[in-house]
Every structure is written in C-alpha cells, then in structure tokens.
Design an enzyme around this catalytic site. Structure first.
Site, PDB file in Angstrom:
ATOM      1  N   TRP A   1      -1.849   2.788   5.730  1.00  0.00           N
ATOM      2  CA  TRP A   1      -2.538   1.810   4.988  1.00  0.00           C
ATOM      3  C   TRP A   1      -2.097  -0.082   4.869  1.00  0.00           C
ATOM      4  CZ3 TRP A   1      -1.185   7.238   3.262  1.00  0.00           C
ATOM      5  CH2 TRP A   1      -1.118   7.613   3.849  1.00  0.00           C
ATOM      6  N   HIS A   2      -0.882   0.067   4.912  1.00  0.00           N
ATOM      7  CA  HIS A   2      -1.297  -1.147   3.801  1.00  0.00           C
ATOM      8  C   HIS A   2      -0.661  -2.265   6.089  1.00  0.00           C
ATOM      9  CE1 HIS A   2      -0.480   0.384   0.786  1.00  0.00           C
ATOM     10  NE2 HIS A   2       0.810   1.404   1.125  1.00  0.00           N
ATOM     11  N   TYR A   3      -2.218  -2.521   5.932  1.00  0.00           N
ATOM     12  CA  TYR A   3      -2.312  -3.040   7.018  1.00  0.00           C
ATOM     13  C   TYR A   3      -1.612  -4.835   6.810  1.00  0.00           C
ATOM     14  CZ  TYR A   3      -5.623   0.329   9.362  1.00  0.00           C
ATOM     15  OH  TYR A   3      -5.390   1.545   9.173  1.00  0.00           O
TER      16      TYR A   3
END
Length: 183
Positions: free
Chosen positions: A117-119
């Site tokens: 989720w932490h692109y």
C-alpha cells in the site's frame, strides 16, 4: 475469504520487507484522463538478488517462529510448512497459486510477493520533478507526495509525507512573499 480455514484468522502475519529492491518496474499513463488507470509493471524479482534477499529473510522468519522466545505465540499443531502453505493460499495478490510452495522458499516468495500500500518511486526527483518538486517541463505543477521517494521510509510513510508537505508549503509561501515584496 470464506474458502480459508478459520485458523487463518486466528493470529497474524509476519511480513518481510525488502528495503531498496534492485529490481525496478515501469509506470505509464494510458490516457490523459485521471479516471483511467495507468499501466503498471512491477517486475518483482527481475533481479535475482532480490529473490535471494527474500529467501534469506524467510529463513530468518522461520528461525524466529521456531525460537523458544516465540513459542507462546504459535500453535504447536501448525508446522512451518503448514504456516507457509496457509499464507500462500491467502488472497494476498492476484498471482497464480502453486501447491506446496513450502518446498521452495523461492516459489513461496514469488507466490506471495506484494506491495504493501505504500507506493513510491513513480515520480523520482531529478527525473520527473526537480529538487523543488516542480514537474519538469510543466509550468505551475508540483508533486509533493510519496511518489517522489526513491526508497520508502522504514514504516508507514504518512508522517514523512506530511513533513515534506509542510516543508514545501512553508518554502513556497516564503518564495511568494519574497517575490511579492520585491515588486
């Protein structure tokens, strides 16, 4: 989720993060519409050193799970092999699944790889934006978010993004005040 055994919901997952992978992917806009998804190729494990780093990390996780210190947090009836197969069968990504991935940590890594989720890294400083976060070749547009990070912070990047936004906001305000005062 209904296809998973109830035991899959008792406990949790231990995740391994490959900090600064060597493999790189590709992101490309498919149209000018903000409603259209971009084309993304992740290229996980394109460089074999990343796969080896994952395998090495999984061996450490296995040692932790089998340690005396961790013994009160695991079910004695669930072996490492069972835990690995349960994890691999969970719907954590859209990749095809292989039976008995626990036989090969390489296959386990390939079957369970995901982005958490932490692109980041799609808008690299000095490639897409300059050091003032201005989009190169575009007037009056800045990108100030996690996409400008070459490497993800060690934890949830929200605080880092907020600090960057505050820093750049103050800097922009000072630049505007200086240019308005000069007129």
């Amino acid at each position: 989720m209904q296809s998973l055994p109830q035991s899959a919901f008792v406990g949790g997952f231990i995740l391994e993060k490959i900090m600064g992978p060597i493999s790189t992917g590709h992101l490309e806009l498919t149209s000018r519409s903000p409603n259209d998804n971009p084309s993304v190729t992740f290229n996980y494990f394109k460089d074999p050193r990343d796969l080896q780093r994952c395998v090495d990390g999984m061996k450490i996780i296995e040692n932790v799970i089998e340690s005396n210190a961790f013994s009160t947090f695991r079910f004695d009836s669930l072996s490492i092999i069972t835990l690995l197969n349960m994890t691999a069968s969970s719907p954590i990504n859209l990749l095809p699944k292989h039976a008995n991935v626990s036989r090969s940590l390489e296959q386990f890594c390939k079957d369970t790889v995901m982005t958490i989720w932490h692109y980041h890294g799609g808008c690299i400083v000095d490639r897409v934006v300059d050091r003032d976060y201005k989009v190169i070749g575009i007037d009056s547009l800045r990108v100030i978010d996690g996409s400008t990070f070459r490497n993800s912070p060690g934890t949830n990047p929200q605080a880092t993004v907020m600090m960057l936004g505050r820093y750049m906001g103050v800097k922009i305000m000072r630049e505007r005040q200086a240019s308005n005062g000069a007129k």
